[in-house]
Design an enzyme around this catalytic site. Structure first.
Site, PDB file in Angstrom:
ATOM      1  N   ASP B  56       3.698  -0.368   5.235  1.00  9.36           N
ATOM      2  CA  ASP B  56       2.983  -1.127   6.262  1.00  9.36           C
ATOM      3  C   ASP B  56       3.918  -1.660   7.347  1.00  9.36           C
ATOM      4  O   ASP B  56       5.140  -1.667   7.175  1.00  9.36           O
ATOM      5  CB  ASP B  56       2.282  -2.330   5.626  1.00  9.36           C
ATOM      6  CG  ASP B  56       0.982  -1.922   4.954  1.00  9.36           C
ATOM      7  OD1 ASP B  56       0.491  -0.827   5.255  1.00  9.36           O
ATOM      8  OD2 ASP B  56       0.477  -2.717   4.135  1.00  9.36           O
ATOM      9  N   TYR B 114      10.179  -0.647  -5.873  1.00 13.60           N
ATOM     10  CA  TYR B 114      10.061  -1.591  -4.765  1.00 13.60           C
ATOM     11  C   TYR B 114      10.817  -2.867  -5.116  1.00 13.60           C
ATOM     12  O   TYR B 114      10.887  -3.267  -6.286  1.00 13.60           O
ATOM     13  CB  TYR B 114       8.599  -1.967  -4.507  1.00 13.60           C
ATOM     14  CG  TYR B 114       7.859  -0.984  -3.643  1.00 13.60           C
ATOM     15  CD1 TYR B 114       7.949  -1.056  -2.261  1.00 13.60           C
ATOM     16  CD2 TYR B 114       7.064   0.013  -4.209  1.00 13.60           C
ATOM     17  CE1 TYR B 114       7.265  -0.168  -1.449  1.00 13.60           C
ATOM     18  CE2 TYR B 114       6.369   0.915  -3.404  1.00 13.60           C
ATOM     19  CZ  TYR B 114       6.478   0.822  -2.019  1.00 13.60           C
ATOM     20  OH  TYR B 114       5.798   1.695  -1.223  1.00 13.60           O
TER      21      TYR B 114
END
Lengths: 272, 272
Positions: B56, B114
């Protein structure tokens, strides 16, 4: 009777047109001036902010200092919270103190400590581009450390002063100058403690030191530069993005051992 | 016959409208696509870039992966230099490999790691605002570490999936999930290794974990969220600025000990 406040603050210089107030441009002084005047309900004449000195566009501060006279007597903790609640995210007030009206953030400075971060990676690191200078030529740190000794003491820094300066006296004292290599970050970290610095002086010194470290100048070229008093002999100015105003020292606050910079102060200064 | 290149690259997501190509907007995929096509002298049809997946706006990558088919056979070192010489300063190509045409950067992914950096300072730190999420409520790291155990294994993450997602299967496997407190930076560092992550899943998980750490949810609330399958029970999404795609793992590359994340990989990944 107004109260004189001394504030110590950090800023990310990336998105400011430098420290000094300029009409129509986003500057650190202009931003803080607006906030302080809003907090004081816009008195006439407006409150003025006096910083310890300017920093250029892109230059950062871990602990810049300023003073101003505020019409209301607000406890330091309330002033600290109030200022931070209005500050943009790239300025943070770290400390607020009440000081006597004899204190002046600029005229009472007895010294400043600047730090310079030079990133040595082959390519620009995306996360470091606004926070370091970039030097991709191999350097010998030992050569730089020898050269640093030539900086210490009282010298005429005419060769290290950008032409835009109006200042006539180019003699400054450097109390200490260090350089170490941070393996984890792949950066050279320079620190300079002096009684004052001319316009672009730290960035020109760092430029000369990097050139010495990369064998592009003799190790003791700084001694020659003192004599020639010619800025054209030291053209390269290291980028603003690597420079941090780290500490402002006031009369009576001088460190007992200016020859030792704590190793990890950069991170200490960043945290709360 | 074209050559298929696999590239591993880092980016500072601050100034991109996310990874995926979008007309008229600066995106990572769009930027790399333009550069690769320029290098290939704009062939028709244009070269397409296949990333391992989207990130994003504001999300960073330490090692995102993509592949593309290039009409000329350029040595990997030349391709690496060529790409980096044209890349903007917020993207850096770290590695270039030639791979067989059977390799696909998206379909061959077997897992992703992540990282999330949550800054715990009282006020926003000017130097961290684009590179961390900010959480100012006191947290108990021990509570978070207990809750992390509920994440490990195969679970239905419907409650942790943003509504924008088209994906119907919400079952994912999390192999490992850790959290440690970095004293020097005053940050919580989370790491998650899973076979795949739903839209906003990491940021919603971090949001829930921070709420658990601050006593706003029971320690084992994640078990309840698996059952209720309702995103409205986990509304807070931690800010994009703290999220880093740290590693993409391909079939056959699975780590032998996914339960141990090296402590200092963040800095290792950043340097060269």
């Amino acid at each position: 009777m107004s109260i004189r406040y001394k504030i110590t603050f950090a800023y990310d210089g990336t998105r400011f047109y430098g420290f000094e107030k300029q009409p129509g441009l986003r500057t650190v002084e202009g931003t803080i001036t607006d906030i302080v005047n809003t907090m004081a309900k816009n008195p006439q004449p407006p409150i003025k902010i006096y910083g310890s000195g300017r920093t250029d566009a892109g230059v950062h501060a871990l602990a810049q200092v300023a003073h101003f006279d505020f019409p209301f007597n607000i406890p330091v903790d309330g002033m600290w919270r109030g200022l931070n609640s209005m500050m943009p995210l790239d300025i943070e007030v770290k400390k607020v103190e009440k000081v006597p009206h004899t204190f002046h953030a600029r005229y009472d400075v007895s010294g400043k400590i600047y730090m310079y971060r030079a990133y040595l990676g082959h390519f620009t690191n995306p996360f470091k581009r606004f926070y370091t200078g970039h030097w991709r030529i191999p350097v010998n740190v030992h050569k730089i450390q020898i050269a640093l000794k030539d900086l210490i003491g009282t010298h005429d820094f005419t060769s290290f002063c950008a032409s835009g300066s109006q200042v006539k006296n180019h003699v400054r004292i450097i109390y200490n100058a260090t350089c170490h290599y941070d393996h984890q970050e792949n950066e050279l970290i320079f620190q300079f403690y002096g009684n004052g610095f001319l316009y672009n002086m730290v960035r020109i010194i760092v430029g000369v030191l990097l050139e010495i470290g990369s064998g592009r100048r003799p190790v003791h070229d700084i001694l020659r530069l003192y004599k020639v008093k010619d800025r054209n002999q030291a053209v390269f100015t290291a980028p603003a993005s690597g420079l941090y105003l780290k500490k402002v020292i006031y009369k009576g606050e001088d460190p007992k051992h200016p020859t030792k910079f704590p190793k990890d102060t950069y991170n200490q200064d960043r945290q709360h």
